[in-house]
Scaffold this active site. Sequence first.
Site, short mmCIF file in Angstrom:
data_model
loop_
_atom_site.label_atom_id
_atom_site.label_comp_id
_atom_site.label_asym_id
_atom_site.label_seq_id
_atom_site.Cartn_x
_atom_site.Cartn_y
_atom_site.Cartn_z
N TYR A 140 1.71 27.05 8.00
CA TYR A 140 1.07 26.54 9.47
C TYR A 140 -0.28 26.44 9.24
O TYR A 140 -1.02 27.06 8.48
CB TYR A 140 1.43 27.77 10.48
CG TYR A 140 2.73 27.81 10.71
CD1 TYR A 140 3.36 26.84 11.64
CD2 TYR A 140 3.72 29.02 10.15
CE1 TYR A 140 4.89 27.00 11.78
CE2 TYR A 140 5.13 29.16 10.58
CZ TYR A 140 5.66 28.08 11.41
OH TYR A 140 7.20 28.11 11.68
N GLN A 171 15.14 28.64 2.96
CA GLN A 171 15.02 27.12 3.71
C GLN A 171 16.19 27.15 4.74
O GLN A 171 16.08 26.33 5.72
CB GLN A 171 14.74 26.04 2.91
CG GLN A 171 13.27 25.92 2.27
CD GLN A 171 13.13 24.87 1.32
OE1 GLN A 171 14.06 24.24 0.95
NE2 GLN A 171 11.92 24.86 0.87
N ASP A 222 16.14 28.58 8.10
CA ASP A 222 14.57 28.53 8.69
C ASP A 222 15.10 27.57 10.01
O ASP A 222 14.93 26.50 10.01
CB ASP A 222 13.67 27.63 7.76
CG ASP A 222 12.22 27.31 8.27
OD1 ASP A 222 12.13 27.75 9.80
OD2 ASP A 222 11.36 27.16 7.88
#
Length: 398
Positions: free
Chosen positions: A226, A125, A128
């Site tokens: 997604y 993370q 990202d």
Amino acid sequence: MRAGVARERVAGERRVAATPESVGQLVSLGCDVLVEAGAGVEAGHSDASYSQAGATVVSTLEVDDLDVFLHVRPLTPDFVARLPSGAITIGLASPSAELPTVLALAEANVTAFALELVPRISRAQSMDALSSQALVAGYRSVIEAAIRFPRFFPLYMTAAGTVPPARVLVLGAGVAGLQAIGTAKRLGARVSANDVRPASADEVASMGATFVHLDLDAQTEGTGGYARELGQDRAALQRELLAPHVAAADVLITTAAIPGRPAPLLVTTEMVAGMKAGSVVIDLAAETGGNVEGAVAGADVAVATRAGDGSVTLVGMKDAASSMATDASRLYAKNVANLLALMVTDDSADGGADRGATGPALTLDFDDDVIAGACLTHDGVVRHAPTIELLNALEGAR
């Protein structure tokens, strides 16, 4: 280990791949950091601030002597040709849209890490960049809408009468969408949102917005968090079901994106024309084809209302994250530095990418999910399977 940062050359790009703060992290990793003069000026960082952080500011960055090159925008084939064999690049690559550059990277034996490919897993993370930049874009989209909207966002009860709150509809509840929801709520708007992923309903509710449920009866959850692209029939049904909600909104913000593919069409011109005069539509996906029919990246388009009483302003966002270059760069540079930190070791005997430097070395562990997932090219070959498929298709079409 020499790491270089250049001034971005793409028109409108104000971000920088390293800030004075991240330079401090790179220096602590053992990097000699070279920064091209003026690289951080548009993001609010002077050359002196880089020098104070431990970088060497140079008038011309000689990339042929670098071990690592850090960048924001995708590289060009001409630039890649200047990099030394075995060099490492870290930045946004847009591989599906930049196939000539991908081939150039492989042919030049450059190991390229594309931040778009960083796996969406917990320990990645902090690397990202898609999420960090979407955070900025989502916030900015609401500010742009508020500037153009001819009314207040919040409810006001005054002696002269009551001003109702603006009704904001957000399509897409990823990072950008959730940030747009939160920002619109803080401005006092009445917010609703939709995403084709059913799991997003709880996230929308947690932000204080109302989730718009559409009965699409389709598998809409894709990989990596997604959405999956809908078939033509389901996409048409989605637009039909969304139409009354769009018509009721004062402000519409669309944020839907599918990595490596054109943005899905969510809203037609006819749907925009059904909105009230003075309404504002912000399309964050305008640069990748647009969620809204007729959106032009970097331009405001007036769409006449069906009622004939005025127009709706359709805003095609361009360089949304770059428009807030200071904070966007702060987050992006940290993403870059954190990814590079995974590759730094004190021992280059493991078959890494060290080219003879002393001290800390670059070692690529392809058993690491983050390293393997983010790597676009290495050792003269393209490693990213979807990009390989596109290259094969391109070759077959010749």
